[in-house]
Design an enzyme around this catalytic site. Structure first.
Site, PDB file in Angstrom:
ATOM      1  N   HIS A 100       0.868  -1.245  -0.051  1.00  0.00           N
ATOM      2  CA  HIS A 100      -0.028   0.011   0.018  1.00  0.00           C
ATOM      3  C   HIS A 100       0.870   1.358  -0.102  1.00  0.00           C
ATOM      4  CE1 HIS A 100       0.700  -0.864   4.481  1.00  0.00           C
ATOM      5  NE2 HIS A 100       0.967   0.463   4.586  1.00  0.00           N
ATOM      6  N   HIS A 102       0.864   5.333   1.043  1.00  0.00           N
ATOM      7  CA  HIS A 102       0.165   6.453   1.718  1.00  0.00           C
ATOM      8  C   HIS A 102       0.135   7.728   0.881  1.00  0.00           C
ATOM      9  CE1 HIS A 102       0.578   4.505   5.953  1.00  0.00           C
ATOM     10  NE2 HIS A 102       1.426   3.796   5.193  1.00  0.00           N
TER      11      HIS A 102
END
Ligand code: AMP
Ligand code: ZN
Length: 139
Positions: A100, A102
């Protein structure tokens, strides 16, 4: 799909999220403990634990989505800039071991992220470490 993985559960809909965007490759949703208002996570739909064990095509799809996503997050947050950050491995602060990125909206002087303390390299060490990286790339 990794049955133990919280982001896999979010991708499959077993756990709710506040979704901001989705396509066949990725899901973007708000971080529940934001570093700043509008802090968004861009998560691959397939489970990979980190960049070096992911597939370049997935990363390319995330990269393709970033211009639009980052602009939207910055604008919606009324921010002046943003950080795109990807933690890889617990040593680097990765808590959720599912790939992932941010997107953290930033304003001048907000103190949201502390920069690292710049170090210095003796020239010989600089060449040595570059040589080691080159050797790894040639494998
Ligand atoms: P990292 O330290 O890079 O692994 O970041 C994981 C991020 O996921 C943290 O910022 C958490 O606040 C966020 N997070 C964990 N669980 C959830 C969840 N269920 N929904 C949204 N964000 C989450
Ligand atoms: Zn996962």
């Amino acid at each position: 799909m990794n049955a133990e993985c919280i982001f896999c559960k979010i991708v499959s809909g077993q756990i709710p999220c506040t979704k901001v965007f989705e396509n066949e490759h990725l899901l973007a949703f708000l971080d529940i403990h934001p570093a700043a208002q509008g802090h968004t996570l861009v998560v691959s739909k397939r489970h990979y634990d980190r960049i070096d064990r992911s597939d370049p095509q997935t990363l390319a799809e995330i990269a393709k989505a970033l211009p639009k996503l980052t602009a939207a997050v910055q604008k919606a947050a009324g921010a002046d800039g943003y950080n795109v950050l990807c933690n890889n491995g617990p040593a680097a602060g990765q808590a959720v071991e599912h790939l992932h990125f941010h997107i953290i909206p930033r304003r001048a002087g907000d103190g949201v992220m502390k920069a690292w303390k710049p170090q210095t390299y003796p020239q010989a060490h600089l060449e040595q470490i570059a040589g080691k990286i080159n050797a790894e790339l040639a494998l």
